[in-house]
Structures are given as C-alpha cells and as structure tokens.
Design a protein around this motif. Sequence first.
Motif, short mmCIF file in Angstrom:
data_model
loop_
_atom_site.label_atom_id
_atom_site.label_comp_id
_atom_site.label_asym_id
_atom_site.label_seq_id
_atom_site.Cartn_x
_atom_site.Cartn_y
_atom_site.Cartn_z
N VAL A 119 37.38 73.92 69.99
CA VAL A 119 36.64 72.84 69.61
C VAL A 119 37.40 71.47 69.27
O VAL A 119 37.16 70.61 69.76
N TYR A 120 38.45 71.59 68.41
CA TYR A 120 39.24 70.50 67.98
C TYR A 120 40.06 70.05 69.25
O TYR A 120 40.17 68.70 69.22
N ALA A 121 40.55 71.00 70.21
CA ALA A 121 41.34 70.30 71.28
C ALA A 121 40.38 69.64 72.10
O ALA A 121 40.81 68.60 72.52
N SER A 122 39.11 70.10 72.38
CA SER A 122 38.06 69.40 73.30
C SER A 122 37.71 68.17 72.68
O SER A 122 37.72 67.14 73.46
N PHE A 123 37.50 68.10 71.34
CA PHE A 123 37.16 66.93 70.77
C PHE A 123 38.47 65.61 70.95
O PHE A 123 37.96 64.60 71.62
N GLN A 124 39.62 66.28 70.73
CA GLN A 124 40.69 65.36 70.74
C GLN A 124 40.95 64.89 72.27
O GLN A 124 41.31 63.67 72.43
N LEU A 125 40.70 65.99 73.23
CA LEU A 125 40.77 65.43 74.77
C LEU A 125 39.74 64.42 74.94
O LEU A 125 39.96 63.58 75.61
N TRP A 126 38.43 64.48 74.33
CA TRP A 126 37.38 63.52 74.63
C TRP A 126 37.88 62.07 74.16
O TRP A 126 37.55 61.38 74.74
N MET A 139 38.22 72.80 83.43
CA MET A 139 36.81 72.11 83.41
C MET A 139 36.72 70.81 82.78
O MET A 139 36.24 69.67 83.17
N GLN A 140 37.18 70.78 81.41
CA GLN A 140 37.11 69.39 80.82
C GLN A 140 37.93 68.69 81.40
O GLN A 140 37.75 67.27 81.20
#
Length: 654
Positions: free
Chosen positions: A26-33, A98-99
Amino acid sequence: MSPMPRLPFSSPVAPPKSVPPRPALVYASFQLWLLMVVGGALVGSLWLVREPADLAPWIRIYTAFSLISSVLILGLVPGSLFAIALRLRIPWRWIGTMQAMAGGGFLILLYTDTVVFRIMRYHLNETFVNLVMTEGSGDALVLGPYIWVTAALVFLTATFMQLLFWNWRVKSESERILVGRRPRLLLRPAFVSLVFLMPLVVLEKAVWGAAEWTGEVDVLAATSGLPGLKIRPSQIADPVGAGLLGEHLRPANSEIEWPQIQPVIPPDQESPDVLICVLDSWRQDALGPELTPNLHAFAKNARSFENHLSSGNATRFGLLGMLYGLHGSYWEYILEQGVPPVLVTALVAAGYEVRVFSAASMSFPEFKLTAWSSLDPGQVTDRFLDAEGRPRTRRSDVKDVLVAEAFEQWLAERDSEQPFFCFVLLDSPHQPYFNPGGPYQPALENLNYIDLGTTPPGPEQEQLSEEVHNTYRNAVHHSDAVAGRLLAALDEYEGEAEPLVIVTGDHGEEFGEHGYWGHTSNFTTAQVAVPFLMSGPGIEVGSESRPTSHLDVSNSLLECLGVNPEHRAGYSLGQSLFDPPKQRVRVMGAWAHLGVWTTSGIFSLPLIPERDFLTVYDSDWQPAPDREAHFEEQREALGIVAQECRRFLRARED
C-alpha cells in the motif's frame, strides 16, 4: 539481518525474501502514485509554456498550484487502477507491473495532450475522440510511424522507471515494517492526502470560483488551458455573459426547425452549371501569380472578394456556413437529424444533377450524414480503390489528381443538356501538406507533430515555421495545378450556358503567427480569412472590399438562379455577396465556441457556458483589457448573434 537472496526473475532492486506485508504494498503504491503526479505536473508544465510575460507574480504562483491540482484530479483515474490492482488476488510482483503500466499510460496520455494542446489549443476531449474514431478521419490526421515509435518508447521508458521505483519502495517499506517502524510522515497516504493534497485542490478551486464570480479574467485566462474539473457556480457567475446571451447558444432538448421557407428556383430561369471548388486550408494570402498561377489567372476574369471570412476555423463549420447559411452552433442538430441543405434540395427540385468529388473522406467530417444525406452513394466520389478494393493511396496530393481525372471523365460522359451542381474538395494544403515537391525551400519531407508541439519560441521555432510554411506553399502550388485542370476541363465542356464558378478555401491555416499551428484553435485572420473568387453570368469582374462571409454563399447562389431575396431570412443567416453591407458582424463556428468579429475585437462565445467564459481578443489573439467595456459596446450585436443561434430551433417534443 541476513543478505537478501536474488529472485529468479531479473530485477534491478532485489525485493524482500518472502511475500511483502500488505502495508508495504500500500505504501509503495501510494508513493508510486505521488511520483506519477510529480512527473505528470512536470509534463503538464508544457501547457503553460506561452503564458503572458507580464503575468502578475501571485497569478503565476496560483497557476502552478492549479497545474498540480489538475494533475491530481486527472491522476485519480490511474489511482483507482492502482487500488484495484492491490485488491486482485495475483502475485505481488504483478501488482507493481500493472501499476507501472497504468502510470506509464497516464504519463504518455498527458504528454500527448500537451502536444495536441500546443498545436490545436484543445485537449484529448470529445473533439479529439471524434477525430480519431470517426470513419474517414485518417484523411485529416496522418501521424506517420515516427509518432507511434516515439510514443511506444516513452511509454516503455516511463513504465520501466516506475517499476524500478516500486520495487525499491516495496523493499524499503518491508524492511521498515519488519523492524517495527512506520513510514516517514510525509509518505503516509492519510497524512499527505489530508494535510497537503485535499487542501491544495479545495483552495485552487475556491480561487477559480471566486475569480469567475468576480470576473478576474487574468486568472481565468492563465489557467483556462489546464484540463480537469473546473468548478463553475453557474452561468450567472459571469454576469457579463448572462446579460448578453441569456440562454445557451446550443440549448439542450432542442431540435432544428429549418428551413422556415423552402426556396424555389423558378422553372423559367436560365439554368447555368454550378461548380464550387474548395482548397482545404487555403488561407487568404496564399493567392498570387507565383504561388497559384492558375487561380491568379482565373481571378483576373472573376470577382475577387478581398475581405472574406470563412464561417468557421474547421472544415465542418466552414462548409456548414457555405452550404447551409447557418452558424456553427447548428451542426449538432443537423448531424443528429440528418438535415440536407436547402441549396441541394432546391437544385435537385429544379432538375440539377448533383455530384461531389473529394480528395478527403466525406465521412469525416460527417458530410455524408448532413450535406450529402439526400444523395445516392454513387453521387459522392471520395474513395479511390485498386482492383482488390484497397485504397490506392493515402497521399492527398495523389488523390487531388485522381479527383481531377474523375471530374474530367464525368464531364465527358454526362448529358450536357441537364444542368449540374458539382462540389469539389482538394486536400493537399491540409496537414501534413503532401506535395510532389515545389519551388518553395527549405521544406519538409514529413511533418512532425511532436516538433510542432514541443519546439519552444525562438530561432529554432522560426526556422521550423519557415520550413512548415514552405511545405504548405508547395502543397497549395500543387492544388493550384489541379484546380487549373478542373477549370480547363470546364472551359472545354459544352454546357447550355456560362457556368457559375466559385473557388475558395474552407478555412485558413496558421504557422505560429499567434502561437498556434494549423487551424481549429482561434479566429484570427490566419485561420478564418480565405480567398473567394466567383465568376459567371451577371457576376461583375473586379474587386469587392466590403465584408463578406461563407454564410452568404448558398443564398447568393440561389438568388443568382432566381430565388426571391425576400425569402432569405427564412433559410439563411447570410447577406448578399453582390450587395454586402459596408459594416457587419461576422460569425465563425468552432467545436465549443463561436467567434464573432466586431469593430471592438474578436469575441469568443462558449456554446456551453458551464465549460468556459466569454472572452474578447485583439487581432493578434491577445486578451483585450477592460472586458466588460468591450462587451457593453457590442451588447446589441452579440444579442442578435445569440438570437440567430436559436432562430431555427424548437423545443424537442419528448
């Protein structure tokens, strides 16, 4: 902590040994966003490359916040894809892939939008969707392999870089969680969203709403080019526009009721043949003895209208005005109901044969569903196929020649005792300006849209402008030779009477004079002023300097054939080409606006007020100061334009 073993797949950063804990994903996905939003803001800064030099510092700061806010809102779309990927029951490695692909797609779309916007001044909206999805649009938009290769490389690079970042953040956040540490405060989703992102968006929208309410045009103009949601309280928020226009110029739940009077050509009138030859994108100054020797020679024995404007800055609106005598605001109604022009129906009723020859598809714009909807398919020649049914060529210069050949063959085979109305469209001067070579150098072999959209102002852009303009001139020179063939064939044709001939352009073409390329983006002379030449029985040879418009064409042709001028207001918004007023307000259509030329400036009236505000520009397309004073000066004239946009409409009966 023991060293991390390498996984069997190739990865630039080794992920954790076991499946990462969900919070790490979750944290990595938010930071990627967040990284994607930052990259999107950097790419989106290209939307602001031509901001006025004298813009107030606080407006520049607000514009930067508005840019970030717009990208944040647009980024919610890939952000939702990020969230969906986290909920899928798939290996964690695929979540990052995918992200990263969603982020890469988002960035390439943003970059494409900046290129389109800097050329055309509109975004990847319904206009662009119409352009790429409608049958025949390939004739209007020829991108070439360079564009697609560049787009693919940018997408792959952006995706790979984001995947690197995601793997790195997954490893880092997993290690933090394993030792009982939370991520840094400035990287926590809830904290960043509540403390920074949401307040920024709310503040930016509040400033925009206040500026719209108070009429702060500098603020609105500085940020109006940014895509994304704009909060508009109502049309009343623009008191100037509400007072002038009242209802929408293109009201919903309406349908066209046109004509109110059907013009009739008297049977005892002489019936000359009629030829209209349109050179696509033929701007007013592209007529001369060297550039267009054949049409220059034709002009010597014709009437030349020196102060003539098209009825639009795009083909559909230029030809809509010419064939229907109506403003561009009527296009959607005509298309929805398939209403043919009374010019065509009156000619057919009078016994004319109607034929269309076009080097560009008549499916885009949708003229087969509008202007030619009453004709049989065989009466419209716009496709040139080989023996196997495939298009013989995509090059417009070659298709121009094929049009001339088809026209010559048709004249040779038809019954000369029946009068004809023939409409011809030559397409070489339209982007990408295909031509077999010409005298104007240096010129380009292939038009590169990325260069047009990314070359900054300065000597490099001036050089590019010269090369593009010369390429266009060579295309016009080629179309002039084809038009010469058409006119020569008509001279040799033994008709019953001297023909009526019109040669003109559907709209103009800009080469950076006002910061734009091509057409569809403004209502300056470069984009809407066109040559207009007319010859025939009773047409006085010479020059006409009074203001005329494409809106005047259909009714003037019918009146040449004996239609009563007193009936004009029942089917046309135009004037007479042969007795134009000394001064007039002229209207041009566009996708989402009407342009109105007045003595006070060029007004841009939104067809959908909730999406834009009323503006006024000078001849160089710079916002005019004291907006309210200009609108007050032209209050009556603009009110008449608004009434004309609703004259032939009625409420839809559900």
